[in-house]
Design a protein around this motif. Sequence first.
Motif, PDB file in Angstrom:
ATOM      1  N   ARG A 171      31.239  15.057  82.586  1.00  0.00           N
ATOM      2  CA  ARG A 171      32.306  15.667  81.799  1.00  0.00           C
ATOM      3  C   ARG A 171      33.095  16.610  82.701  1.00  0.00           C
ATOM      4  O   ARG A 171      32.510  17.430  83.424  1.00  0.00           O
ATOM      5  CB  ARG A 171      31.741  16.473  80.626  1.00  0.00           C
ATOM      6  CG  ARG A 171      30.954  15.646  79.628  1.00  0.00           C
ATOM      7  CD  ARG A 171      31.890  14.818  78.756  1.00  0.00           C
ATOM      8  NE  ARG A 171      31.197  14.261  77.621  1.00  0.00           N
ATOM      9  CZ  ARG A 171      30.780  13.006  77.542  1.00  0.00           C
ATOM     10  NH1 ARG A 171      30.969  12.184  78.564  1.00  0.00           N
ATOM     11  NH2 ARG A 171      30.184  12.567  76.460  1.00  0.00           N
ATOM     12  N   VAL A 172      34.438  16.508  82.627  1.00  0.00           N
ATOM     13  CA  VAL A 172      35.303  17.377  83.425  1.00  0.00           C
ATOM     14  C   VAL A 172      36.474  17.858  82.574  1.00  0.00           C
ATOM     15  O   VAL A 172      36.829  17.237  81.567  1.00  0.00           O
ATOM     16  CB  VAL A 172      35.843  16.669  84.699  1.00  0.00           C
ATOM     17  CG1 VAL A 172      34.714  16.135  85.559  1.00  0.00           C
ATOM     18  CG2 VAL A 172      36.808  15.566  84.351  1.00  0.00           C
ATOM     19  N   SER A 173      37.073  18.955  82.992  1.00  0.00           N
ATOM     20  CA  SER A 173      38.292  19.479  82.386  1.00  0.00           C
ATOM     21  C   SER A 173      38.967  20.356  83.427  1.00  0.00           C
ATOM     22  O   SER A 173      38.306  21.145  84.104  1.00  0.00           O
ATOM     23  CB  SER A 173      37.955  20.290  81.130  1.00  0.00           C
ATOM     24  OG  SER A 173      39.140  20.793  80.549  1.00  0.00           O
ATOM     25  N   GLU A 174      40.275  20.216  83.555  1.00  0.00           N
ATOM     26  CA  GLU A 174      41.016  21.028  84.531  1.00  0.00           C
ATOM     27  C   GLU A 174      40.368  20.943  85.917  1.00  0.00           C
ATOM     28  O   GLU A 174      39.969  21.942  86.498  1.00  0.00           O
ATOM     29  CB  GLU A 174      41.091  22.487  84.071  1.00  0.00           C
ATOM     30  CG  GLU A 174      41.845  22.690  82.783  1.00  0.00           C
ATOM     31  CD  GLU A 174      43.313  22.308  82.876  1.00  0.00           C
ATOM     32  OE1 GLU A 174      43.926  22.477  83.953  1.00  0.00           O
ATOM     33  OE2 GLU A 174      43.847  21.811  81.875  1.00  0.00           O
ATOM     34  N   ALA A 175      40.254  19.729  86.430  1.00  0.00           N
ATOM     35  CA  ALA A 175      39.574  19.524  87.708  1.00  0.00           C
ATOM     36  C   ALA A 175      40.445  18.709  88.660  1.00  0.00           C
ATOM     37  O   ALA A 175      41.308  17.943  88.231  1.00  0.00           O
ATOM     38  CB  ALA A 175      38.243  18.806  87.485  1.00  0.00           C
ATOM     39  N   THR A 176      40.189  18.896  89.945  1.00  0.00           N
ATOM     40  CA  THR A 176      40.878  18.141  90.995  1.00  0.00           C
ATOM     41  C   THR A 176      39.826  17.506  91.896  1.00  0.00           C
ATOM     42  O   THR A 176      38.853  18.162  92.274  1.00  0.00           O
ATOM     43  CB  THR A 176      41.785  19.068  91.837  1.00  0.00           C
ATOM     44  OG1 THR A 176      42.763  19.656  90.968  1.00  0.00           O
ATOM     45  CG2 THR A 176      42.473  18.306  92.954  1.00  0.00           C
ATOM     46  N   PHE A 177      40.037  16.250  92.227  1.00  0.00           N
ATOM     47  CA  PHE A 177      39.154  15.513  93.133  1.00  0.00           C
ATOM     48  C   PHE A 177      40.003  14.935  94.250  1.00  0.00           C
ATOM     49  O   PHE A 177      41.085  14.405  93.994  1.00  0.00           O
ATOM     50  CB  PHE A 177      38.437  14.377  92.387  1.00  0.00           C
ATOM     51  CG  PHE A 177      37.595  14.880  91.254  1.00  0.00           C
ATOM     52  CD1 PHE A 177      36.269  15.214  91.465  1.00  0.00           C
ATOM     53  CD2 PHE A 177      38.136  15.051  89.988  1.00  0.00           C
ATOM     54  CE1 PHE A 177      35.495  15.709  90.429  1.00  0.00           C
ATOM     55  CE2 PHE A 177      37.366  15.538  88.948  1.00  0.00           C
ATOM     56  CZ  PHE A 177      36.046  15.865  89.173  1.00  0.00           C
ATOM     57  N   ARG A 178      39.494  15.034  95.482  1.00  0.00           N
ATOM     58  CA  ARG A 178      40.249  14.478  96.599  1.00  0.00           C
ATOM     59  C   ARG A 178      39.303  13.945  97.680  1.00  0.00           C
ATOM     60  O   ARG A 178      38.182  14.434  97.828  1.00  0.00           O
ATOM     61  CB  ARG A 178      41.226  15.495  97.164  1.00  0.00           C
ATOM     62  CG  ARG A 178      40.613  16.795  97.593  1.00  0.00           C
ATOM     63  CD  ARG A 178      41.695  17.801  98.026  1.00  0.00           C
ATOM     64  NE  ARG A 178      41.045  19.007  98.456  1.00  0.00           N
ATOM     65  CZ  ARG A 178      41.335  20.211  98.032  1.00  0.00           C
ATOM     66  NH1 ARG A 178      42.310  20.392  97.176  1.00  0.00           N
ATOM     67  NH2 ARG A 178      40.678  21.255  98.482  1.00  0.00           N
ATOM     68  N   HIS A 179      39.789  12.917  98.366  1.00  0.00           N
ATOM     69  CA  HIS A 179      39.078  12.327  99.518  1.00  0.00           C
ATOM     70  C   HIS A 179      37.629  11.971  99.191  1.00  0.00           C
ATOM     71  O   HIS A 179      36.734  12.195  99.988  1.00  0.00           O
ATOM     72  CB  HIS A 179      39.123  13.264 100.724  1.00  0.00           C
ATOM     73  CG  HIS A 179      40.470  13.856 100.971  1.00  0.00           C
ATOM     74  ND1 HIS A 179      41.569  13.098 101.290  1.00  0.00           N
ATOM     75  CD2 HIS A 179      40.901  15.140 100.899  1.00  0.00           C
ATOM     76  CE1 HIS A 179      42.622  13.891 101.432  1.00  0.00           C
ATOM     77  NE2 HIS A 179      42.244  15.127 101.194  1.00  0.00           N
ATOM     78  N   LEU A 180      37.407  11.405  97.992  1.00  0.00           N
ATOM     79  CA  LEU A 180      36.053  11.108  97.539  1.00  0.00           C
ATOM     80  C   LEU A 180      35.860   9.612  97.344  1.00  0.00           C
ATOM     81  O   LEU A 180      36.733   8.929  96.797  1.00  0.00           O
ATOM     82  CB  LEU A 180      35.781  11.837  96.210  1.00  0.00           C
ATOM     83  CG  LEU A 180      34.420  11.586  95.551  1.00  0.00           C
ATOM     84  CD1 LEU A 180      33.281  12.079  96.450  1.00  0.00           C
ATOM     85  CD2 LEU A 180      34.363  12.268  94.190  1.00  0.00           C
TER      86      LEU A 180
END
Length: 190
Positions: free
Chosen positions: A110-119
């Motif tokens: 579960r996520v909210s207001e999240a940023t993911f990069r280079h994954l």
Amino acid sequence: MPPPATPTVITIDATIKSSGDFTGDGTEESPYLIGSTADWTKLYLDLATGENTYTGKVFRLTHDIDCGGISVGTDEHPFSGTFDGDGHTLTLNVGSEYNPSDVAKAPFYRVSEATFRHLHTAGKVCTSAPYTGGIIGQVMGGSGRVRLYDCHSSMTIYSTISGDASNGGLIGAASGGGGGGRRRAAGVGS
């Protein structure tokens, strides 16, 4: 008979890592470092217990790791920060075709207001539950704004649900927000 020997006392000074002791400060300049399954488990436990929500904090993956079947983020405490994979891989393997998990899974449940990069994510999840995704199981209410940059998944999702399982290659489902209810977007849902 000789007298008993005098016991030897050895003192060991040890430090045990506890919650909040990730290497780094949780900022862009000095992110919390995740380099092992133990670090991943610590992030999971801190969020699951509410001991630390890490809202707005930054994490960086320093090695390819196996998630040990553990998904980060709960309904009460979703992951709400930035996770930089730094080109590394999170691997999640749960269940089998003959014994699927009855719990939805994704590296980030579960996520909210999240940023993911280079994954990059990899592995195989076999489930009889909805909201399974290659990176995120479900984006939670509010604005639920989630950003993915340079992220990809080679995870296999096997579902025993007939019809809409709300499973997706990157994100299983997104819910809440201004329109209410579940939303679909490119790569979301199945």
